[in-house]
Motif scaffolding. Sequence first.
Motif, mmCIF file in Angstrom:
data_model
loop_
_atom_site.group_PDB
_atom_site.id
_atom_site.type_symbol
_atom_site.label_atom_id
_atom_site.label_comp_id
_atom_site.label_asym_id
_atom_site.label_seq_id
_atom_site.Cartn_x
_atom_site.Cartn_y
_atom_site.Cartn_z
ATOM 1 N N SER A 1 0.864 -1.303 -0.013
ATOM 2 C CA SER A 1 0.030 0.194 0.089
ATOM 3 C C SER A 1 0.800 1.467 0.143
ATOM 4 O O SER A 1 0.566 2.179 -0.780
ATOM 5 N N MET A 2 1.757 1.218 0.902
ATOM 6 C CA MET A 2 2.701 2.375 0.894
ATOM 7 C C MET A 2 3.574 2.582 -0.491
ATOM 8 O O MET A 2 3.763 3.874 -1.058
ATOM 9 N N ASN A 3 4.021 1.484 -0.994
ATOM 10 C CA ASN A 3 4.767 1.664 -2.633
ATOM 11 C C ASN A 3 3.702 2.184 -3.481
ATOM 12 O O ASN A 3 4.158 2.837 -4.570
ATOM 13 N N SER A 4 2.530 1.626 -3.361
ATOM 14 C CA SER A 4 1.493 2.191 -4.521
ATOM 15 C C SER A 4 1.222 3.467 -4.195
ATOM 16 O O SER A 4 1.127 4.284 -5.420
ATOM 17 N N ALA A 5 1.043 4.262 -2.888
ATOM 18 C CA ALA A 5 0.830 5.472 -2.796
ATOM 19 C C ALA A 5 2.109 6.282 -3.360
ATOM 20 O O ALA A 5 1.704 7.457 -3.985
ATOM 21 N N ALA A 6 3.046 5.710 -2.941
ATOM 22 C CA ALA A 6 4.367 6.409 -3.550
ATOM 23 C C ALA A 6 4.358 6.652 -5.056
ATOM 24 O O ALA A 6 4.998 7.547 -5.512
ATOM 25 N N VAL A 7 3.913 5.478 -5.705
ATOM 26 C CA VAL A 7 4.392 5.713 -7.344
ATOM 27 C C VAL A 7 3.247 6.650 -7.861
ATOM 28 O O VAL A 7 3.653 7.509 -8.636
ATOM 29 N N ASP A 8 2.187 6.874 -7.075
ATOM 30 C CA ASP A 8 1.272 7.941 -7.426
ATOM 31 C C ASP A 8 1.978 9.479 -7.164
ATOM 32 O O ASP A 8 1.773 10.153 -7.945
ATOM 33 N N LEU A 9 2.404 9.288 -5.986
ATOM 34 C CA LEU A 9 3.106 10.794 -5.684
ATOM 35 C C LEU A 9 4.297 11.047 -6.504
ATOM 36 O O LEU A 9 4.469 12.263 -6.813
ATOM 37 N N VAL A 10 4.861 10.040 -6.906
ATOM 38 C CA VAL A 10 6.189 10.190 -7.978
ATOM 39 C C VAL A 10 5.611 10.754 -9.178
ATOM 40 O O VAL A 10 6.179 11.625 -9.928
ATOM 41 N N ALA A 11 4.671 10.155 -9.711
ATOM 42 C CA ALA A 11 4.039 10.809 -11.143
ATOM 43 C C ALA A 11 3.399 12.219 -10.798
ATOM 44 O O ALA A 11 3.477 12.926 -11.694
ATOM 45 N N GLU A 12 2.955 12.604 -9.681
ATOM 46 C CA GLU A 12 2.333 13.713 -9.252
ATOM 47 C C GLU A 12 3.453 14.726 -9.274
ATOM 48 O O GLU A 12 3.281 15.879 -9.706
ATOM 49 N N LEU A 13 4.548 14.610 -8.431
ATOM 50 C CA LEU A 13 5.640 15.493 -8.447
ATOM 51 C C LEU A 13 6.766 15.443 -9.922
ATOM 52 O O LEU A 13 7.359 16.194 -9.987
ATOM 53 N N ASP A 14 6.581 14.497 -10.797
ATOM 54 C CA ASP A 14 6.964 14.599 -11.909
ATOM 55 C C ASP A 14 8.754 14.646 -11.742
ATOM 56 O O ASP A 14 9.413 15.157 -12.540
ATOM 57 N N ARG A 15 9.063 13.689 -10.662
ATOM 58 C CA ARG A 15 10.541 13.726 -10.242
ATOM 59 C C ARG A 15 10.710 12.191 -9.759
ATOM 60 O O ARG A 15 10.064 11.604 -9.241
ATOM 61 N N PRO A 16 11.966 11.686 -10.074
ATOM 62 C CA PRO A 16 12.460 10.398 -9.695
ATOM 63 C C PRO A 16 12.662 10.167 -8.241
ATOM 64 O O PRO A 16 13.906 10.037 -8.000
ATOM 65 N N VAL A 17 11.554 10.367 -7.374
ATOM 66 C CA VAL A 17 11.992 10.479 -6.005
ATOM 67 C C VAL A 17 11.598 9.352 -5.157
ATOM 68 O O VAL A 17 11.706 9.255 -3.882
ATOM 69 N N MET A 18 11.458 8.241 -5.719
ATOM 70 C CA MET A 18 10.859 6.672 -5.152
ATOM 71 C C MET A 18 12.024 6.454 -4.081
ATOM 72 O O MET A 18 11.836 6.056 -2.799
ATOM 73 N N PRO A 19 13.374 6.704 -4.309
ATOM 74 C CA PRO A 19 14.442 6.237 -3.587
ATOM 75 C C PRO A 19 14.395 7.046 -2.224
ATOM 76 O O PRO A 19 14.654 6.524 -1.220
ATOM 77 N N SER A 20 13.823 8.018 -2.213
ATOM 78 C CA SER A 20 13.789 9.098 -0.824
ATOM 79 C C SER A 20 12.635 8.393 -0.088
ATOM 80 O O SER A 20 12.956 8.675 1.182
ATOM 81 N N PHE A 21 11.554 7.800 -0.316
ATOM 82 C CA PHE A 21 10.429 7.173 0.532
ATOM 83 C C PHE A 21 11.235 6.144 1.062
ATOM 84 O O PHE A 21 11.013 5.866 2.346
#
Length: 444
Positions: free
Chosen positions: A145-165
Amino acid sequence: MPLLNKTRARSEAQNPPFGRPGTAPGPGTAPSRSWSPARIALTAFFAVDGFLFAAWVVRIPDIRAQVSASHSALGLALLCISAGAVATMPLIGRLCVRSGSRPTTVGALVALSLAVLLPAHMHSVLGLGLVLLLFGAAYGAANVSMNSAAVDLVAELDRPVMPSFHAGYSLGGLLGAGVGGLLAGRLSTAWALGLSGLLGLLVTALAGTALLRSPATIRRPVPRTAGPDSTGPAAAADLRGPRTGSATGSRSAMPTRTAGVLVLLLGLVALCDAYGEGSLADWATLHLTDDVRASAGLAATGFAAYAFAMTAGRIAGTWLSIRLGQTRVVLYGGLTAGTGMLIAALASNVPVALAGFVLVGLGLSNIFPLAIAQAGAIGGPRGVATASTLGYAGMLIGPPVIGFLADATSLPIALTTVAATSALTGLLAVAVRARRTRERTAPA
């Protein structure tokens, strides 16, 4: 056809597929958006997830003594964590699609905060296995669930920030290991895990309120007819993706079979990484206490050094992904982790073993987040669930394999298998890149 080919080429140049280097965030990304309340809250969830898992990990030696378990018996009990996680993940992927990733995240963290209390009250291997099954189910639910929410936020922010989560997760693990080391010998296991669970509930209440009140990302539908012959506006729009080269991008308009193969390969990348992470989590403290003769407090420090290195690597993950490309990050990371694991497993003194664990942490740091982010970009929550299920299968097979090999040979020899799986992640990343290159250059 020529227009679609140009659109595809422009999309691939701007949004590297697991990954070409040199893509930097565009000027249109507003700095004020980068740390929104939703991103801060979700990072807090990742951090408390890591904290709770580390709080359990540093108490494994005490609980092993409490239930009088051998290496192999403990390995079977630890197997239940991964079994519970793997059984739950596909269900949570569907639940995220139906009910939303954010409410599911809040519920999963509440369950995890309660489940971490249970192992301290068990006095048999069977009882420990049963409560670890529940702990694993909650842990798996939280991660999907956290990673799914993070994927949505990465797309919204338009930056490769998944490693920061995932840096938040590692920071939580670092704090959990550090606090656990300080409390070793001062508080009983029941009190230590009880306080950890209470902290988890408090953070969940605060971060959950912020996350649920934040505007949710609007998800673009995935075209149902997005095959190689797709030429309509929906296909062209889906190929464009973010302008800034985010780690996830939009879900590609590629054939279903191709998407499934890519998710499978990304899941295998996650599997090899999780085999190493799970082995370190379950056996690192025992290796330091039993083989390197470190004290309980120093053994907890060893896991903290590993967690600190992983945190540092993930903090730099966005920058590295842009500068080197994601394939090179995974390839070099796997080789670094493999070398570090050989050093740590075969070390005869504490400083050398700690140095090896630091290399393992740096090497493994960005492999799992990049694999899950790509799977989410291709398949949404179900892609995350599929890759996560395969990934945590590494944790499923890791503990018993290490345990049985340790009984048959020795724990240091058993841990060298982590070096092999770490190196394999790089080869799989190259295979993903080759597959996407073939798809990109295929006639439209």
